[in-house]
Write a protein that holds these residues in place. Structure first.
Motif, PDB file in Angstrom:
ATOM      1  N   ILE A 138       0.824  -1.211   0.000  1.00 52.07           N
ATOM      2  CA  ILE A 138       0.000   0.000   0.000  1.00 52.07           C
ATOM      3  C   ILE A 138       0.863   1.267   0.000  1.00 52.07           C
ATOM      4  N   ILE A 140       1.102   5.005   1.764  1.00 56.74           N
ATOM      5  CA  ILE A 140       0.662   5.850   2.876  1.00 56.74           C
ATOM      6  C   ILE A 140       1.197   7.260   2.672  1.00 56.74           C
ATOM      7  N   GLU A 209       0.753  -3.907   3.765  1.00 53.40           N
ATOM      8  CA  GLU A 209      -0.498  -3.451   4.375  1.00 53.40           C
ATOM      9  C   GLU A 209      -0.530  -3.728   5.873  1.00 53.40           C
ATOM     10  N   GLY A 212       1.614  -1.081   7.492  1.00 55.23           N
ATOM     11  CA  GLY A 212       1.054   0.256   7.292  1.00 55.23           C
ATOM     12  C   GLY A 212      -0.212   0.505   8.074  1.00 55.23           C
ATOM     13  N   VAL A 225      -4.419   6.083   3.590  1.00 48.03           N
ATOM     14  CA  VAL A 225      -3.957   5.046   2.666  1.00 48.03           C
ATOM     15  C   VAL A 225      -4.640   5.266   1.324  1.00 48.03           C
ATOM     16  N   ASN A 229      -2.725   0.571  -5.180  1.00 43.66           N
ATOM     17  CA  ASN A 229      -1.638  -0.131  -4.492  1.00 43.66           C
ATOM     18  C   ASN A 229      -0.715  -0.776  -5.534  1.00 43.66           C
TER      19      ASN A 229
END
Length: 278
Positions: A138, A140, A209, A212, A225, A229
């Motif tokens: 992901i 962030i 993920e 995160g 987020v 991705n």
């Protein structure tokens, strides 16, 4: 006369030896080979009364040490619950992550249960349980960031963990990688990258993920987020190549934990989201 008789007897003896030698069959492949060793891996665990989990004990939220130096985490709770249902104890042992396969093969540990990504290369080295987590790479960013898509990362300073599967995932997205590679900064740990993001030194971090979400949950209203991705991967528990009986028992237990909602509750506790692979 005696000498001639002796020569005749010697010739007959030699011919008989030759006949026996010619008449014997060459050994076939597999002849006199020991029978395959029975798989006693699950029985061995029961006899020992425990299985030993090898892990990196500095990998929140999967497995890490709290202020009392106790090992806690997402995978720790899953392993404890699995062991309880299997009727054995579980022991956690910190290992060098680079030597994880050697630790497993030597018998120093029985499983690797630590956010272990299932890859084709690792399948050549160990057995895996059925996947229990569906993980994504992901992105962030700060909560007030204008970044909304991967395309918006162009020209931004982006953090990523060195030697991680995240790098492979980003490189596989050639279109995005070509525009961000010059500003992709590698850190020794995800935590270091995320702290730099929080301090303003980075504009984004690409991370597992599980890592995160845990970080975002522990710093509410500071980060978001992105919807996009860098692809999906699966986590599994790693076992020795020959331990199929133990693998089958662990698969059965994990399936029961998924079906009755226990695994999902553990995921919600640590991540605020259910990411269990059903």
């Amino acid at each position: 006369m005696k000498r001639k008789l002796a020569l005749i007897l010697l010739l007959c003896f030699s011919l008989s030896i030759l006949a026996v030698g010619c008449g014997s069959k060459a050994p076939k492949d597999g002849d006199n080979q020991p029978a395959p060793k029975a798989d006693t891996s699950w029985q061995d665990i029961k006899d020992k009364g425990e299985f030993v989990v090898g892990l990196d004990d500095a990998f929140p939220p999967m497995g890490f040490r709290d202020k009392n130096n106790e090992i806690i985490g997402f995978d720790i709770e899953l392993a404890k619950e699995a062991a309880k249902r299997m009727g054995v104890d579980v022991k956690f042992q910190a290992i060098s992550w680079d030597a994880k396969t050697d630790e497993l093969d030597s018998g120093n540990i029985d499983v690797i249960w630590n956010g272990l990504t299932i890859t084709e290369e690792r399948k050549n080295e160990m057995l895996f349980t059925d996947p229990y987590i569906k993980d994504y790479q992901i992105i962030i960013v700060p909560a007030n960031s204008p970044i909304k898509t991967k395309a918006d990362l162009a020209g931004k300073k982006i953090g990523i963990q060195a030697a991680s599967s995240a790098i492979e995932a980003v490189e596989a997205d050639k279109e995005t990688f070509d525009v961000i590679k010059d500003n992709l900064l590698q850190f020794d740990t995800n935590d270091m990258a995320l702290r730099d993001l929080r301090g303003g030194g980075l504009q984004a971090v690409i991370v597992d993920e599980v890592v995160g979400l845990y970080y975002v949950q522990n710093h509410p209203n500071e980060f978001k987020v992105l919807n996009e991705n860098f692809g999906m991967e699966y986590f599994g528990v790693g076992l020795r190549k020959g331990d199929k009986a133990f693998q089958a028992e662990l698969n059965k237990t994990l399936a029961a934990m998924k079906n009755d909602g226990t695994a999902s509750r553990i995921s919600e506790k640590w991540l605020g989201k259910d990411i269990i692979n059903k």
